[in-house]
Design a protein around this motif. Sequence first.
Motif, short mmCIF file in Angstrom:
data_model
loop_
_atom_site.label_atom_id
_atom_site.label_comp_id
_atom_site.label_asym_id
_atom_site.label_seq_id
_atom_site.Cartn_x
_atom_site.Cartn_y
_atom_site.Cartn_z
N UNK A 85 35.89 26.94 47.38
CA UNK A 85 37.01 27.69 47.97
C UNK A 85 37.93 28.21 46.88
N UNK A 86 38.20 27.38 45.89
CA UNK A 86 39.09 27.79 44.79
C UNK A 86 38.47 28.93 44.01
N UNK A 87 37.16 28.88 43.81
CA UNK A 87 36.47 29.96 43.09
C UNK A 87 36.60 31.28 43.85
N UNK A 88 36.43 31.23 45.17
CA UNK A 88 36.55 32.44 45.98
C UNK A 88 37.96 33.00 45.91
N UNK A 89 38.94 32.10 46.02
CA UNK A 89 40.34 32.54 45.97
C UNK A 89 40.65 33.18 44.62
N UNK A 90 40.14 32.59 43.55
CA UNK A 90 40.38 33.13 42.21
C UNK A 90 39.68 34.48 42.04
N UNK A 91 38.44 34.57 42.51
CA UNK A 91 37.70 35.83 42.40
C UNK A 91 38.39 36.93 43.21
N UNK A 92 38.84 36.60 44.40
CA UNK A 92 39.54 37.58 45.23
C UNK A 92 40.82 38.07 44.56
N UNK A 93 41.42 37.18 43.75
CA UNK A 93 42.65 37.54 43.04
C UNK A 93 42.36 38.22 41.70
N UNK A 94 41.08 38.43 41.40
CA UNK A 94 40.72 39.07 40.14
C UNK A 94 40.74 38.13 38.95
N UNK A 95 40.83 36.83 39.22
CA UNK A 95 40.90 35.83 38.14
C UNK A 95 39.49 35.26 37.93
N UNK A 149 27.19 32.55 43.42
CA UNK A 149 28.53 33.11 43.23
C UNK A 149 28.84 33.27 41.74
N UNK A 150 28.39 32.29 40.94
CA UNK A 150 28.62 32.35 39.51
C UNK A 150 27.91 33.56 38.89
N UNK A 151 26.66 33.79 39.30
CA UNK A 151 25.92 34.93 38.78
C UNK A 151 26.61 36.24 39.16
N UNK A 152 27.14 36.32 40.37
CA UNK A 152 27.85 37.52 40.80
C UNK A 152 29.11 37.72 39.96
N UNK A 153 29.82 36.63 39.68
CA UNK A 153 31.03 36.72 38.85
C UNK A 153 30.66 37.15 37.44
N UNK A 154 29.58 36.61 36.91
CA UNK A 154 29.14 36.99 35.57
C UNK A 154 28.73 38.46 35.52
N UNK A 155 28.10 38.94 36.58
CA UNK A 155 27.74 40.35 36.64
C UNK A 155 29.00 41.22 36.67
N UNK A 156 29.99 40.79 37.42
CA UNK A 156 31.27 41.52 37.46
C UNK A 156 31.93 41.57 36.09
N UNK A 157 31.64 40.58 35.25
CA UNK A 157 32.21 40.53 33.91
C UNK A 157 31.28 41.19 32.88
#
Length: 209
Positions: free
Chosen positions: A94-104, A131-139
């Motif tokens: 949940x914290x990861x989703x909240x951080x990703x939604x906030x651009x963090x 979710x981690x792979x998606x975040x890494x792709x976004x970065x």
Amino acid sequence: MAFDLQEQEQIADFKAWWNSWGKFLATAVILALLGYLAWQGWHAYQKSQAEKAGLIYARIEGAIGGDAAKIRADADLLKQDFSGSAYASRGALFAAKASADAGQLKEAEAQLNWVVANSDEADLRDAARLRLAAVQLDQKQPDAALKTLGGAESTGFAGLVAELRGDILLDKGDSAGAREAYKEALAKLPKDAPNIQFVQVKLDALQKV
């Protein structure tokens, strides 16, 4: 009080038996009692800890869509004080989703890495990997994202893993690899999966290239 000869012999036999075994048995009884009390105390402690962790987790659920920093603080509290509970990994997700939604994205990545490293549930670890792979792709880290997906364990996530791998390969300019990944996704996704038509659209677009 006077005892007859037979009673005196019985008393003497009991004293001899007690000297030989009485202390041992008394110690055994005491140890058994202490063990029972410890067992009771441990279960009471576990119940108390589970209740405390549950309250923190409920606070996280109630804050979804709110302040990412507060959600992350509660998730970190679960990881610190209740890391062995089922709530800790779910709170981190949940914290990861909240951080990703906030651009963090770095904060989201840290939470997801914790789940992958610490959860004892394969499905949760794979959910975190996706979710981690998606975040890494976004970065703009496609190679890191592919490596993350390579660690997937559960067959239940195979279709989603293949779809995301296709997205990553497409981002890298590997149309042929993406096409094969989307075909794999279609083969492994449940026929009623909500994203299956979208995967087909992506594959059809690549077939025309």
